[in-house]
Design a protein around this motif. Structure first.
Motif, short mmCIF file in Angstrom:
data_model
loop_
_atom_site.label_atom_id
_atom_site.label_comp_id
_atom_site.label_asym_id
_atom_site.label_seq_id
_atom_site.Cartn_x
_atom_site.Cartn_y
_atom_site.Cartn_z
N UNK A 113 0.82 -1.22 0.00
CA UNK A 113 0.00 0.00 0.00
C UNK A 113 0.85 1.26 0.00
N UNK A 114 2.16 1.15 0.25
CA UNK A 114 3.03 2.29 0.07
C UNK A 114 3.31 3.10 1.31
N UNK A 115 3.04 4.40 1.25
CA UNK A 115 3.57 5.38 2.20
C UNK A 115 3.01 5.25 3.60
N UNK A 116 3.69 5.94 4.55
CA UNK A 116 3.35 5.83 5.97
C UNK A 116 1.93 6.28 6.28
N UNK A 117 1.43 7.30 5.59
CA UNK A 117 0.06 7.75 5.88
C UNK A 117 -0.95 6.66 5.53
N UNK A 118 -0.69 5.90 4.48
CA UNK A 118 -1.57 4.80 4.13
C UNK A 118 -1.42 3.64 5.11
N UNK A 119 -0.20 3.40 5.57
CA UNK A 119 -0.02 2.35 6.58
C UNK A 119 -0.79 2.70 7.85
N UNK A 120 -0.72 3.97 8.26
CA UNK A 120 -1.46 4.38 9.46
C UNK A 120 -2.96 4.27 9.24
N UNK A 121 -3.42 4.59 8.03
CA UNK A 121 -4.84 4.45 7.73
C UNK A 121 -5.28 3.00 7.81
N UNK A 122 -4.42 2.10 7.37
CA UNK A 122 -4.76 0.68 7.46
C UNK A 122 -4.77 0.21 8.90
N UNK A 123 -3.77 0.62 9.68
CA UNK A 123 -3.77 0.26 11.10
C UNK A 123 -5.05 0.76 11.77
N UNK A 124 -5.48 1.97 11.45
CA UNK A 124 -6.70 2.53 12.05
C UNK A 124 -7.92 1.71 11.64
N UNK A 125 -7.96 1.28 10.38
CA UNK A 125 -9.09 0.48 9.90
C UNK A 125 -9.16 -0.86 10.64
N UNK A 126 -7.99 -1.48 10.84
CA UNK A 126 -7.95 -2.76 11.55
C UNK A 126 -8.37 -2.57 13.01
N UNK A 127 -7.83 -1.55 13.67
CA UNK A 127 -8.16 -1.31 15.08
C UNK A 127 -9.65 -1.02 15.25
N UNK A 128 -10.21 -0.27 14.34
CA UNK A 128 -11.63 0.06 14.41
C UNK A 128 -12.51 -1.17 14.25
N UNK A 129 -12.05 -2.13 13.45
CA UNK A 129 -12.87 -3.30 13.13
C UNK A 129 -12.74 -4.45 14.11
N UNK A 130 -11.62 -4.52 14.84
CA UNK A 130 -11.39 -5.64 15.75
C UNK A 130 -12.23 -5.51 17.02
N UNK A 131 -12.67 -6.66 17.53
CA UNK A 131 -13.24 -6.70 18.87
C UNK A 131 -12.17 -6.31 19.88
N UNK A 132 -12.60 -5.94 21.06
CA UNK A 132 -11.62 -5.54 22.09
C UNK A 132 -10.65 -6.67 22.41
N UNK A 133 -11.11 -7.91 22.28
CA UNK A 133 -10.24 -9.07 22.51
C UNK A 133 -9.77 -9.68 21.19
N UNK A 134 -9.98 -8.95 20.10
CA UNK A 134 -9.55 -9.44 18.80
C UNK A 134 -8.05 -9.34 18.64
N UNK A 135 -7.55 -9.96 17.59
CA UNK A 135 -6.12 -9.94 17.33
C UNK A 135 -5.88 -10.00 15.82
N UNK A 136 -4.73 -9.49 15.43
CA UNK A 136 -4.38 -9.44 14.02
C UNK A 136 -2.90 -9.77 13.85
N UNK A 137 -2.55 -10.23 12.67
CA UNK A 137 -1.14 -10.47 12.34
C UNK A 137 -0.92 -10.18 10.86
N UNK A 138 0.11 -9.41 10.59
CA UNK A 138 0.47 -9.06 9.22
C UNK A 138 1.93 -9.45 9.00
N UNK A 139 2.17 -10.24 7.98
CA UNK A 139 3.57 -10.58 7.69
C UNK A 139 4.24 -9.40 6.99
#
Length: 266
Positions: free
Chosen positions: A106-132
């Motif tokens: 996805x490229x630049x840091x602003x897009x990486x932060x946007x993706x992190x925000x999207x994942x955090x918003x979507x996860x349950x409080x006890x949810x978990x994620x992993x990205x290689x």
């Protein structure tokens, strides 16, 4: 970007590790996230990961990738067209989420932060994620050393070499980004004789030629060091760590970034 991924789809069977995750990576996702009883959301349609979880929904923007490499919908899994930055799920509803190399594509840091925000918003409080990750080393490799390593048989696959070449070409680029055309240009400078590379390594010319899909692409990749990605992720998650994905070629630069305890920032 859709055109770029459609071009890659046509060469999918010629790709290999570390671009396509080997069995050790599949095991790492399961080990770190304990997925067997969970519904898993996957960013992309990586076929090697399609069997993870009790059930799965894969999300990809490209209908061509879904049609071309997804192993098919079943009662236990399906693929949907969607936007990673605005996932098609209610907030705080996802148990587990995985993605393979998606922070790099996805490229630049602003897009990486946007993706992190999207994942955090979507996860349950006890949810978990992993990205290689495809993470560059803290000290950049010298292109001459990478060339010598490859010609001496020290690189396991052409696709490992492609990432090593890319990581030499970042230089001081903001956000550790590089247009994929720049990867091809660096490769052609380092290995002007593809027949020599093929003869010295045993890699077939069509496999080496997969790098040519970058020639007319406008896509930008990034290869940020793991430490930079951890720092970015910590804005959105209270629990961030790295986990090994095995011993395959370049595995030391391809750890899982494991994310837990999402912060509710909006």
């Amino acid at each position: 970007m859709t055109e770029h991924w459609n071009a890659i789809r046509k060469h999918w069977q010629l790709l290999g590790s570390p671009l396509r995750p080997p069995a050790q990576v599949v095991e790492a996702y399961e080990r770190e996230l304990e997925l067997s009883q969970s519904h898993v959301v996957m960013l992309g349609v990586t076929p090697e990961l399609a069997g993870l979880g009790a059930t799965m929904t894969a999300v990809d923007e490209s209908p061509d990738m879904i049609a071309g490499i997804w192993p098919g919908d079943t009662d236990m899994r399906k693929a949907v067209q969607g936007d990673w930055f605005d996932l098609p799920f209610p907030g705080a509803s996802i148990e587990a989420l995985i993605g393979d190399g998606c922070l790099s594509v996805i490229g630049a840091a602003d897009l990486r932060r946007t993706l992190f925000a999207s994942i955090a918003r979507s996860l349950k409080s006890v949810g978990r994620a992993a990205i290689r990750l495809y993470a560059s080393p803290g000290t950049p490799d010298d292109p001459k050393d990478v060339r010598a390593l490859a010609l001496s048989g020290g690189v396991s696959t052409f696709h490992e070499l492609k990432w090593r070449v890319a990581m030499t070409a970042i230089g001081g680029a903001p956000d550790y980004t590089i247009p994929v055309r720049g990867i091809l240009e660096q490769f052609d400078r380092m290995f002007p004789d593809r027949e020599e590379l093929s003869a010295r390594t045993g890699w077939e010319l069509p496999t080496i030629g997969t790098i040519d899909v970058y020639r007319n692409s406008s896509v930008v990749y990034s290869f940020a060091p793991a430490a930079a990605l951890i720092k970015e992720a910590q804005t959105f998650f209270d629990d961030v760590r790295l986990a090994s994905t095995g011993t395959y070629g370049l595995a030391e630069r391809c750890p899982l970034l494991v994310l837990r305890s999402p912060r509710r920032l909006d």
